[in-house]
Design a protein around this motif. Structure first.
Motif, PDB file in Angstrom:
ATOM      1  N   THR A   6      16.776  21.658  54.061  1.00  0.00           N
ATOM      2  CA  THR A   6      17.742  20.581  54.313  1.00  0.00           C
ATOM      3  C   THR A   6      17.257  19.555  55.347  1.00  0.00           C
ATOM      4  N   VAL A   7      16.193  19.900  56.080  1.00  0.00           N
ATOM      5  CA  VAL A   7      15.728  18.969  57.114  1.00  0.00           C
ATOM      6  C   VAL A   7      14.256  18.561  56.906  1.00  0.00           C
ATOM      7  N   TYR A   8      13.916  17.396  57.375  1.00  0.00           N
ATOM      8  CA  TYR A   8      12.522  16.957  57.423  1.00  0.00           C
ATOM      9  C   TYR A   8      11.871  17.733  58.565  1.00  0.00           C
ATOM     10  N   GLU A   9      10.985  18.639  58.237  1.00  0.00           N
ATOM     11  CA  GLU A   9      10.436  19.516  59.274  1.00  0.00           C
ATOM     12  C   GLU A   9       9.263  18.846  60.019  1.00  0.00           C
ATOM     13  N   SER A  47       5.764  20.191  59.133  1.00  0.00           N
ATOM     14  CA  SER A  47       5.154  19.705  57.890  1.00  0.00           C
ATOM     15  C   SER A  47       4.540  18.327  58.115  1.00  0.00           C
ATOM     16  N   SER A  88       8.922   9.748  56.562  1.00  0.00           N
ATOM     17  CA  SER A  88       9.720  10.797  57.208  1.00  0.00           C
ATOM     18  C   SER A  88      10.533  10.136  58.308  1.00  0.00           C
ATOM     19  N   GLY A 145      11.330  16.324  65.598  1.00  0.00           N
ATOM     20  CA  GLY A 145      12.331  16.406  64.537  1.00  0.00           C
ATOM     21  C   GLY A 145      13.712  16.532  65.148  1.00  0.00           C
TER      22      GLY A 145
END
Lengths: 488, 488
Positions: free
Chosen positions: B250-253, B256, B385, B237
């Motif tokens: 706020t972020v694409y983790e 996840s 993502s 990421g």
């Protein structure tokens, strides 16, 4: 090092205070800026790393330096002992005292209590510092060194502001709570606040935390912070770890169950999938949206800082709304599974997922706890695995939100306008500030975060700095704030 | 300790060999069992822990004891030096030599080569042993001590069998490969096998590995093992770890994304979800099903051992089919996320999932590699993502399966029948046995695992043991096998 520091301490006491007219306070501050930088150098030189028991004497020395300076400013200081702490190493060590101080005690004036700290995070040159961390180096308008921004620089700006304003007589009663254990969790502080609420803190009208950064180069006043509900999700399979050769394909694996459960929590866009979780979130109004649109914030800076080219939200206001104003869920890791480098063919017997939900007004941790537990239990029941799960909320820190129309906020906004000729950014923290919520709950008084750190100060990182602009103009900001608070 | 061991070694050489008639070999073994137990005591007393560089002299001493005994039996022994190893500590240490030995060299007789080892896993009383690990204690029909089952006891049973049979003249040519690094990965052995294939190993007809347990109290002969394809799935990421307060929502983790991908691999029932993965699995026939039904195996014992009350399959034969005969996928853990105890509110920047697929005939690791990579890439594309993923297969060990109708298998089955008056369980290993596959591939000869360990010997655990029954009757099994092999 202690001997050298004693000499420095003696030198500091030789500062000559000269009276100046009220409209000349900013000029007074300008005239004394070299002295302010020198004092910051002296304070940073004291390696008051609260995480290292070997440096406890230096933390204590730092508390003493701070006390001496407040006494020099005419303050009345009490050093409150907090007893012992048990260090993670198992060693018992004496906690540094907390400074409770006051300057002015006029019942006809409002009383503002400032909170800050003079301990620092650890720092070593070999961590990647370009300069010696405990030697302030001035370069390109910045003052580099551990504690320059967090929080010695901010405390000194405040004390210098008091000193400057005091040359013509301080217009409000000022109190200080200054501690030496903030960086390792403020051991004993909650209890101290509780103990002193009917004595030292009884006449306090406003609480100001001076340990916070701005959102951008524009001054910011912080009026809220998200809470945090931290969960531990345990899945127990076999009694002992198994080998994937002998057991793969024959057992219900705890790790698969945990992965499945963690995957039900949040979607790719960061939307939390737990039913009801958004129900209590305070509705957004037009006025608030306008506030977010006016904030000074550049997504490009954030991209450069993090290496992220695409955030979940494309506009500044959306990103900040989701950072401050909406709940989020992050999965932090798994305990009990194989986490080393290389390969290991284990089927872990018991695995523990860790995730947390940052919550916002008007969410309630105990409601969140039930929503999460019920949801995970029902999802696990759907899966029909014979393994056992256990859901526990181990932290339930409430969100904090102040009324930005309280007098101290109005005074701070006027002070920002006077010093910087711009409106303050009214900002919130995405993280949790337990001390703010605690002051508010115990004392029932308005809390505000008025700091002077820059957004890129690297408070806990390598090459921490404060810009000289923030340090000196921040001193003026605190001076103006004291004056504005008296006249509101 | 070395001095004591030298005396023991001298005592061992005083064993008087007395000729016995062929039909009296079992009697001979019965008559000598005290001596066999004593020799096991002597061998276990040598702490030949190959994982500890400080004990390397003891491993070397153990190799020397083994050599001396084979010489005493009339064997011709070569000690092959393998050079240095780099220990994980960074220290370079000399590898123990490998014993290549032979007894008998008649071109008209078949040649069988036995493989085993005399190094052991580490063992300390404080790990939870009820007795001193390097002192053999006889209790309730068991001989407790490190190496009693894995593999000193099995090697000694074999050597005592050779000794017993040799009293009337050995009916086949016997070779030995005995090493001292098996427990830490058999450093240098593959190369040695390759180097010796046209010399020492050129006339070998059969390979027998004597380092394996039975499935139950009934003797078992192992004819197959699953392979292993080990995967590393990396999700990147941000450039650095982030704080869930400042960035949650706020972020694409990356975490996840990884959880989502890992959750697409296998369902709750252990069924692998990767398209095509079962295509190459050899179809099951009626004869095989019958074989599984006849195996001696008690699910209750497995439940007691693991604390698992419900397995994926309810019958003995289904469970064993899924342990040996079908592929399985296990998720082992995640590197790069928070894996400690307690709480940490990190959003990890880069996380690495570890999982592996045990494969079976006729699966091919390179096909599996492509199936897994294609599937994960397509699943990740569906997720949309912006993070980056990378799939790598870091181990691709092939499954191994022998033809159980080869002469050495028939001889072993006859030997089992003769000694134990029961049919042998024909079993497989759920794990991977690289040495078996390697012997088969390099030499192109039939490989068989004929061990005498019990299913509950705790080979790598605390309180390792071999039952005296297995040790003595196992000696007869090896003796009978040598005779049966000659007459097949």
């Amino acid at each position: 090092m202690l001997f050298v520091l004693s000499i420095l301490s003696w030198l500091m006491c030789q500062v000559v205070l000269s009276p100046v007219p009220q409209n000349g306070i900013f000029q007074y501050i300008n005239d004394h800026q070299d002295e302010y930088v020198q004092r910051l150098k002296d304070w940073v030189a004291v390696e008051s790393d609260s995480s290292d028991p070997e440096k406890r004497d230096l933390v204590n020395h730092m508390m003493q330096l701070t006390k001496d300076f407040i006494v020099k400013l005419g303050g009345k200081v009490e050093m409150v002992e907090l007893g012992e702490q048990e260090h993670p190493s198992g060693k018992k060590i004496i906690l540094p005292p907390v400074i409770l101080a006051e300057i002015g005690n006029d019942p006809n004036k409002p009383t503002v209590c400032f909170y800050g700290h003079v301990d620092v995070q650890s720092a070593k040159k070999e961590d990647g510092w370009l300069t010696e961390p405990y030697t302030v180096v001035e370069k390109d308008g910045n003052l580099y060194g551990r504690g320059t921004s967090d929080d010695k620089g901010q405390i000194l700006a405040l004390l210098h502001a008091v000193e400057a304003v005091n040359t013509i007589g301080i217009p409000v009663n000022v109190k200080f709570i200054i501690e030496g254990m903030e960086e390792v969790g403020s051991d004993g502080l909650d209890k101290l606040v509780e103990d002193k609420k009917d004595t030292f803190l009884s006449n306090v009208d406003y609480i100001v935390v001076t340990d916070t950064p701005w959102l951008s180069k524009k001054p910011g006043i912080t009026y809220g912070a998200r809470g945090n509900c931290y969960f531990i999700l345990e899945v127990q399979g076999a009694r002992r770890d198994l080998h994937s050769g002998g057991f793969g394909g024959t057992v219900y694996e705890a790790m698969s169950d945990l992965i499945y459960l963690l995957d039900t929590l949040v979607d790719v866009k960061g939307h939390i999938l737990i039913p009801g979780i958004y129900d209590a979130v305070a509705p957004l109004n037009e006025k608030e949206i306008k506030l977010y649109k006016e904030l000074e914030f550049n997504l490009k800076d954030l991209e450069a800082d993090t290496g992220i080219s695409k955030f979940l939200h494309d506009t500044k206001e959306e990103l900040l709304l989701y950072r401050w104003r909406y709940p989020s869920l992050s999965i932090h890791g798994i305990e009990g599974a194989f986490s080393g480098t290389g390969t290991k063919t284990v089927i872990p017997a018991k695995v523990i997922g860790k995730f947390s939900i940052r919550q916002v007004p008007n969410m309630n941790p105990s409601v969140v706890e039930k929503q999460v537990a019920d949801y995970l239990q029902s999802k696990f029941a759907e899966r029909k695995s014979p393994n056992k799960i256990n859901v526990t909320m181990v932290i339930g820190a409430k969100p904090w939100l102040a009324d930005m129309n309280e007098p101290q906020y109005l005074a701070a906004r006027k002070a920002v306008k006077r010093v910087f000729n711009t409106d303050a950014d009214m900002i919130r923290a995405g993280g949790t500030i337990p001390i703010a919520k605690n002051f508010e709950e115990v004392l029932g008084k308005s809390v505000m975060l008025l700091g002077i750190g820059g957004p890129d100060d690297a408070a806990h990182g390598q090459n921490e700095k404060i810009s000289k602009f923030n340090y000196i103009e921040g001193t003026k900001l605190y001076a103006a704030f004291l004056q504005e608070l008296a006249s509101i």
